[in-house]
Design an enzyme around this catalytic site. Structure first.
Site, PDB file in Angstrom:
ATOM      1  CB  THR A  39      -0.978   0.013   1.197  1.00  5.06           C
ATOM      2  OG1 THR A  39      -0.237  -0.168   2.394  1.00  5.06           O
ATOM      3  CG2 THR A  39      -2.014  -1.073   1.050  1.00  5.06           C
ATOM      4  CE  LYS A  92       0.281  -3.309   2.932  1.00  3.88           C
ATOM      5  NZ  LYS A  92       0.067  -2.547   4.189  1.00  3.88           N
ATOM      6  CB  THR A 106      -0.866  -1.614   8.107  1.00  6.22           C
ATOM      7  OG1 THR A 106      -0.374  -0.850   7.096  1.00  6.22           O
ATOM      8  CG2 THR A 106       0.128  -1.992   9.093  1.00  6.22           C
ATOM      9  CD  GLU A 151       2.706   5.508   7.106  1.00  7.26           C
ATOM     10  OE1 GLU A 151       1.838   5.119   6.333  1.00  7.26           O
ATOM     11  OE2 GLU A 151       2.472   6.030   8.207  1.00  7.26           O
ATOM     12  CB  THR A 184     -10.907   9.912   3.978  1.00  7.34           C
ATOM     13  OG1 THR A 184     -11.309  11.175   4.481  1.00  7.34           O
ATOM     14  CG2 THR A 184     -10.118   9.179   5.021  1.00  7.34           C
TER      15      THR A 184
END
Lengths: 397, 397
Positions: free
Chosen positions: A150, A176, A187, A270, A397
């Protein structure tokens, strides 16, 4: 044990594919299939989040008998917070996969990762499963690993082989990650395969042990996702049979694959610019060591200090102090690399050049010695940068 | 009850000062003194951090008898992780303060906030205490509040008065905050005064109740400091005596002052651009409501979403899901302001313009209804911005 190329299709008797079916607007790969040539034993560990997504519930049910032959995973949509309709979509995914592969739908593990709260685009999903089933290859592991990404910035695979009484056994995996939940993305996900035969109960207990040392020893942002799942499939294609008493080498291989995949998730955290290994030793118990290590690893203040390349040991001892581990403030030692900064709870004269070199590197090691017992734990985390905020604030979103 | 001007010197019978003695390199005020004209009852709540700083240990000892007449606080140095020498420095601070004021050293509460691990510059500290003792004023509360600031960007004071059987009773307070631990700064600190007479045990239980609704209902970054302390001093100068049975109005006033100070800490959270009030209702218990509310308030993903002005309800339900509160995924409702986004765990059609207006405002209200019982909790937090990372990464030890 030695490292080998590849991931989930490195062991014998597996085929995989990764295709694009349009769930992701980017057009990137978003449907991943893994199939064992023969029925296999399987075990999994799932998120404890009470808002667990529909495929988590379904896969728990399908794995209750310790059997699975295929894993289907889509990225781009988590099928979480989607109610009864979402659960029906997960069942449909298993049915379509089973029909396309000629396997009972109950032997399919289903997983989804991506945006929360959006109904699955089932026309695209069904077409993707059929397309993926037609493109299964014995070296398709890389495509399968790419199709589960993702916000990940690189593919995460690892595989090893070892000698088991003259038989070469292989263990491979894909994962992932990025954030524990990335931008509305649900996630952490990993699939591990082996061509050893392992009974379901033993496989489960070995997986739990491996996860404790790997996926449960990492943190990016402390958020626990609705879709986390780690599944291991053992098809026995090598002819080797792992049983209680001869399982040490297999456990070591499983640990190794899970740890390497977990570390790759942290490296791709991230916004991460640093990879940090935290050892807590000398704790009153192993549980205490883990609590102290995770408190350090989850502290925003520790993580921003590493981003700033500052040897801010005060934040480390403060995190240890609130960790709920048994701590004697007058005994705590802290090391950056080989250099001791804190002894018996007080800063000592340290070599600033050596400490500076440690914290300016990309890979950083920190050790805390509580000097109370023999409990030890090792965890991995990343630093906390502007880009973490950017990635998570700018996603809409 | 009505709001009145001022802080710790708003009630009768208190004097305070704030002076600069050079602990802070900036030359800003860094020594704060508060003195009651007469001996007083006192109670306090301290950090649970096991690396608690020297003055925390000393003040616990001094308050064991429920008596105190003065509070001395320096900023710029936390006297934490300073070993036996640090404890001796804290004792010395009490002795010097006692001598300067003609009060027994055991009736002095000592607190320090600032950099961890650096020995106190005792020559400056002693000179500062003597200077402060010579500059005590009945309206000195503002200076005292300024002198406890570290990374705070504004002074935090609040005071109220209420009628108690014809007698005007006042409660006032000051606080500091910013991060739970700011750049190596050990942090959350508040002093509350009243001119009511309250027995020490009752005062303590009322303080614990007030703290639960205020300082223990806020979070900036989830880090618990080595120096946190909230102390209340009750000197009885108004002539009013609060006892069990007539304590409701005093509890309300104490709650109000603590809540307003706690909110000011959140508004001044490091890098904060948003002030967020989170209500969890319908929980199986009040404890569950608090756990769910704090999980939301501490989530980096929720906080970065607010910074990005994104109505990312998926992150809110995920936080509720991992909070350890009892949750039924098929019952959860989420509101932004008055607008319901999630009903029974699923997103509903909502008015995007109304939700947009809610999240673009500086003050944001979020409500989660678990629909399981009558447990409720309200907490406050701020968003997580680039500046949080900047403030905490760029500070160098």
């Amino acid at each position: 044990m030695k490292e080998i190329k590849g991931g989930v299709t490195a062991p014998q008797g597996y085929k995989a594919s990764g295709v694009a079916c349009g769930i992701k607007q980017s057009g990137n790969l978003d449907m991943s299939l893994l199939v064992s040539d023969t029925p296999a034993n399987a075990a999994a560990v799932f998120t404890t989040n009470k808002m667990a997504a529909a495929p988590v519930h379904l896969s728990k049910k399908h794995l209750a008998d310790g059997q699975a032959q295929a894993v289907v995973i889509n990225s781009g949509n988590a099928n979480a917070c989607t109610g009864d309709g979402g659960y029906e979509d997960a069942i449909k995914m298993a049915q379509v996969t089973g029909a396309a592969l000629g396997i009972d739908a109950h032997d399919i593990v289903v997983s989804s990762t991506g945006i929360i709260g959006v109904p699955m685009p089932m026309d695209k999903v069904e077409a993707g499963i059929k397309d993926g089933a037609a493109k299964l290859y014995a070296d398709g592991g890389g495509c399968a690993a790419e199709a589960i990404m993702t916000t990940d910035t690189f593919v995460k695979e690892h595989a090893v082989s070892f000698d088991f009484d003259g038989i070469e056994v292989k263990v491979g995996g894909m994962a992932k990650g990025s954030g524990m939940i990335a931008p509305n993305m649900a996630t952490m996900l990993a699939v591990v395969t082996t061509d050893a035969a392992v009974a379901p109960e033993l496989l489960k207990s070995m997986l739990v042990s491996a996860i404790d040392k790997s996926f449960n020893s990492i943190t990016v942002d402390g958020d626990t996702s609705t879709n986390d799942m780690v599944v291991v499939v053992a098809n026995g294609a090598s002819g080797a049979e792992v049983t209680t008493g001869n399982e040490a080498a297999f456990q070591a291989a499983l640990d190794k694959v899970c740890i390497e995949l977990a570390k790759l998730i942290v490296r791709d955290g991230e916004g991460a610019t640093k990879f940090i290994e935290i050892d807590v030793v000398g704790a009153a118990s192993a549980g205490d060591a883990k609590k102290a290590a995770m408190a350090i690893a989850n502290s925003n203040l520790v993580k921003t200090a590493f981003f700033g390349q500052d040897p801010n040991w005060g934040r480390i001892v403060a995190a240890v102090g609130y960790s709920s581990a048994e701590v004697d403030a007058s005994k705590v030692d802290v090391y950056y690399g080989e250099e001791k900064l804190v002894e018996n709870g007080r800063v000592v004269a340290y070599d600033e050049a050596k400490v500076g070199a440690v914290i300016q590197a990309k890979d950083i090691k920190v050790k805390v010695d509580l000097k109370l017992g023999s409990g030890a734990a090792r965890v991995w985390t990343c630093d906390f940068s502007y880009d973490y905020v950017k990635i998570n604030a700018e996603y809409h979103t």
